[in-house]
Design an enzyme around this catalytic site. Structure first.
Site, PDB file in Angstrom:
ATOM      1  N   ARG A 252       0.829  -1.211   0.000  1.00 51.70           N
ATOM      2  CA  ARG A 252       0.000   0.000   0.000  1.00 51.70           C
ATOM      3  C   ARG A 252       0.867   1.266   0.000  1.00 51.70           C
ATOM      4  O   ARG A 252       0.516   2.263  -0.651  1.00 51.70           O
ATOM      5  CB  ARG A 252      -0.929  -0.016   1.223  1.00 51.70           C
ATOM      6  CG  ARG A 252      -1.979   1.089   1.212  1.00 51.70           C
ATOM      7  CD  ARG A 252      -3.076   0.793   2.218  1.00 51.70           C
ATOM      8  NE  ARG A 252      -4.143   1.790   2.148  1.00 51.70           N
ATOM      9  CZ  ARG A 252      -4.277   2.798   2.983  1.00 51.70           C
ATOM     10  NH1 ARG A 252      -3.409   2.946   3.987  1.00 51.70           N
ATOM     11  NH2 ARG A 252      -5.268   3.655   2.867  1.00 51.70           N
TER      12      ARG A 252
ATOM     13  N   HIS B   1       0.417   4.163  -2.801  1.00 52.01           N
ATOM     14  CA  HIS B   1       0.092   5.548  -2.483  1.00 52.01           C
ATOM     15  C   HIS B   1       1.239   6.500  -2.808  1.00 52.01           C
ATOM     16  O   HIS B   1       1.017   7.705  -2.942  1.00 52.01           O
ATOM     17  CB  HIS B   1      -0.321   5.664  -1.017  1.00 52.01           C
ATOM     18  CG  HIS B   1      -1.708   5.164  -0.759  1.00 52.01           C
ATOM     19  ND1 HIS B   1      -2.617   5.850   0.012  1.00 52.01           N
ATOM     20  CD2 HIS B   1      -2.352   4.047  -1.185  1.00 52.01           C
ATOM     21  CE1 HIS B   1      -3.752   5.170   0.049  1.00 52.01           C
ATOM     22  NE2 HIS B   1      -3.610   4.065  -0.668  1.00 52.01           N
TER      23      HIS B   1
ATOM     24  N   GLY C 204       3.443   8.913  -8.797  1.00 53.20           N
ATOM     25  CA  GLY C 204       4.652   9.722  -8.802  1.00 53.20           C
ATOM     26  C   GLY C 204       5.876   8.879  -8.587  1.00 53.20           C
ATOM     27  O   GLY C 204       6.904   9.092  -9.206  1.00 53.20           O
TER      28      GLY C 204
ATOM     29  N   ASP D  14       8.155   8.550  -6.244  1.00 48.30           N
ATOM     30  CA  ASP D  14       9.367   9.303  -5.929  1.00 48.30           C
ATOM     31  C   ASP D  14       9.664   9.332  -4.434  1.00 48.30           C
ATOM     32  O   ASP D  14      10.454  10.152  -3.970  1.00 48.30           O
ATOM     33  CB  ASP D  14       9.243  10.739  -6.460  1.00 48.30           C
ATOM     34  CG  ASP D  14       8.008  11.465  -5.942  1.00 48.30           C
ATOM     35  OD1 ASP D  14       7.303  10.891  -5.073  1.00 48.30           O
ATOM     36  OD2 ASP D  14       7.728  12.583  -6.406  1.00 48.30           O
TER      37      ASP D  14
ATOM     38  N   SER E  74       7.940  10.454  -2.137  1.00 48.00           N
ATOM     39  CA  SER E  74       7.448  11.657  -1.465  1.00 48.00           C
ATOM     40  C   SER E  74       6.543  11.304  -0.286  1.00 48.00           C
ATOM     41  O   SER E  74       6.466  12.055   0.694  1.00 48.00           O
ATOM     42  CB  SER E  74       6.696  12.557  -2.457  1.00 48.00           C
ATOM     43  OG  SER E  74       5.648  11.858  -3.097  1.00 48.00           O
TER      44      SER E  74
ATOM     45  N   ASN F 134      -4.521   8.717   3.457  1.00 49.53           N
ATOM     46  CA  ASN F 134      -3.341   8.215   4.165  1.00 49.53           C
ATOM     47  C   ASN F 134      -3.418   8.328   5.680  1.00 49.53           C
ATOM     48  O   ASN F 134      -2.872   7.488   6.401  1.00 49.53           O
ATOM     49  CB  ASN F 134      -2.088   8.960   3.692  1.00 49.53           C
ATOM     50  CG  ASN F 134      -1.783   8.729   2.228  1.00 49.53           C
ATOM     51  OD1 ASN F 134      -2.203   7.731   1.639  1.00 49.53           O
ATOM     52  ND2 ASN F 134      -1.039   9.651   1.623  1.00 49.53           N
TER      53      ASN F 134
ATOM     54  N   HIS G 191      -5.877  -5.554  -2.975  1.00 49.39           N
ATOM     55  CA  HIS G 191      -6.671  -5.530  -1.746  1.00 49.39           C
ATOM     56  C   HIS G 191      -6.903  -6.926  -1.176  1.00 49.39           C
ATOM     57  O   HIS G 191      -7.432  -7.056  -0.069  1.00 49.39           O
ATOM     58  CB  HIS G 191      -8.025  -4.864  -2.019  1.00 49.39           C
ATOM     59  CG  HIS G 191      -7.966  -3.375  -2.021  1.00 49.39           C
ATOM     60  ND1 HIS G 191      -9.052  -2.568  -2.271  1.00 49.39           N
ATOM     61  CD2 HIS G 191      -6.925  -2.527  -1.803  1.00 49.39           C
ATOM     62  CE1 HIS G 191      -8.691  -1.290  -2.203  1.00 49.39           C
ATOM     63  NE2 HIS G 191      -7.406  -1.252  -1.916  1.00 49.39           N
TER      64      HIS G 191
ATOM     65  N   THR H 270      -8.889 -15.716   2.928  1.00 46.67           N
ATOM     66  CA  THR H 270      -7.424 -15.844   2.964  1.00 46.67           C
ATOM     67  C   THR H 270      -6.804 -14.453   3.094  1.00 46.67           C
ATOM     68  O   THR H 270      -6.224 -13.926   2.137  1.00 46.67           O
ATOM     69  CB  THR H 270      -6.907 -16.534   1.675  1.00 46.67           C
ATOM     70  OG1 THR H 270      -7.440 -15.841   0.521  1.00 46.67           O
ATOM     71  CG2 THR H 270      -7.341 -17.991   1.621  1.00 46.67           C
TER      72      THR H 270
END
Length: 316
Positions: free
Chosen positions: A62, A66, A70, A72, A74, A92, A191, A239
């Protein structure tokens, strides 16, 4: 069965070699000479983290998701006097975790080859290794990303798809990043090892009608109408810590826990793909691996852009 799964993973690995080498800016062999022990070091650290807590695999995947509109690193930056970072963005706040694991991995990699491997690449490799360790497919991670020197709360709030989006909104959100509806569905399969907070699923289990009644009732015991906002429920109840196609099996039975998840199977254009994945895990694995490579190449910093952070949570 084990032999068939291993053969399938081998086919995925070999089949994605050509896709990987087609990326002009990044290369799976980027650290072959500058830090040959990088991938081994990351894999060992991820293995230890997941052995200590199986759910950490989902958390590391995850984090990469997230970060990767990008890619990078960040998302790892703490707030400073000059910018408010991404960790308090609506998607977040209170839910992203695994930062200390990434810090630990970075420390181990720095001890092997200081100033060489970016935090962005560590996120990408740790996500792949997590999927593999939990039974999912493998792929050759493209490497050579550099780390950003800033982060943007507003960009995170705008770019990360909301869990309350309907199908059209989801398709639009992914399309803005160059990802197709098919890739969106495949990536959503991540997910299968995830969890959701009560505050995210409460409206769905109490107010929506396209949900299996007995399933909703069972979830309510852990997610009351009032309070318990941070109580966690597995997105794949059968599971929960195994990377498989159980998530899609749940969707076709109206057991999607998050509103946006069930939108993938709700009489719309993606129903047939969800049905296919629910019956054919190898098809899901193949498409997921390809989509992860593509997602990992969304606007990376390369060359002299950005930096190689010494500590992932702050700029140099």
């Amino acid at each position: 069965m084990v032999t068939c799964i291993n053969l399938m993973k081998l086919r995925i690995l070999l089949g994605l070699v050509l896709i990987g080498t087609a990326q002009a800016q990044l290369s799976p062999d980027y650290y072959e000479k500058t830090c040959p022990r990088a991938l081994y070091t990351i894999r060992n650290a991820v293995h230890k983290a997941i052995a200590a807590e199986h759910q950490m695999g989902a958390s590391l995947l995850r984090l990469h998701f997230h970060d990767c509109f990008g890619c990078d690193a960040s998302v790892l930056l703490n707030d400073t006097s000059t910018f408010t970072g991404e960790q308090t963005a609506s998607a977040n706040a209170g839910s992203l975790r695994g930062f200390t694991v990434i810090d630990d991995i970075k420390s181990k990699v720095e001890s092997v080859c200081p100033g060489v491997v970016s935090c962005a690449d560590i996120l990408a490799v740790a996500a792949r290794d997590s999927v593999v360790l939990l039974g999912g497919p493998t792929w050759r991670v493209q490497l050579g990303r550099r780390d950003s020197t800033t982060a943007s709360l507003s960009t995170a709030n705008t770019d990360i798809p909301s869990p309350i989006l309907d199908l059209s909104g989801l398709i639009s959100s992914f399309s803005k990043k160059g990802l197709t509806a098919k890739e969106m569905v495949a990536l959503s399969g991540g997910h299968t090892i995830g969890q959701a907070r009560c505050v995210v699923i409460r409206n769905r289990i109490y107010n929506e009608t396209n949900i299996d009644a007995s399933f909703a009732s069972s979830v309510k015991s852990n997610c009351p109408n009032n309070g318990g906002d941070n109580n966690l429920t597995a997105l794949d109840a059968i599971t929960p810590v195994e990377f498989d196609n159980g998530y899609f099996k749940g969707l076709v039975n109206n057991k999607g826990l998050i509103h946006s998840d069930q939108q993938l199977f709700n009489g719309g254009s993606t129903d047939s793909q969800v049905t296919s994945y629910s019956k054919n895990p190898s098809s899901f694995y193949w498409d997921f691996a390809k989509a992860m490579i593509k997602m990992g190449n969304l606007s990376p910093l390369t060359g002299t852009s950005g930096q190689i952070r010494t500590s992932c949570w702050k700029t140099n």
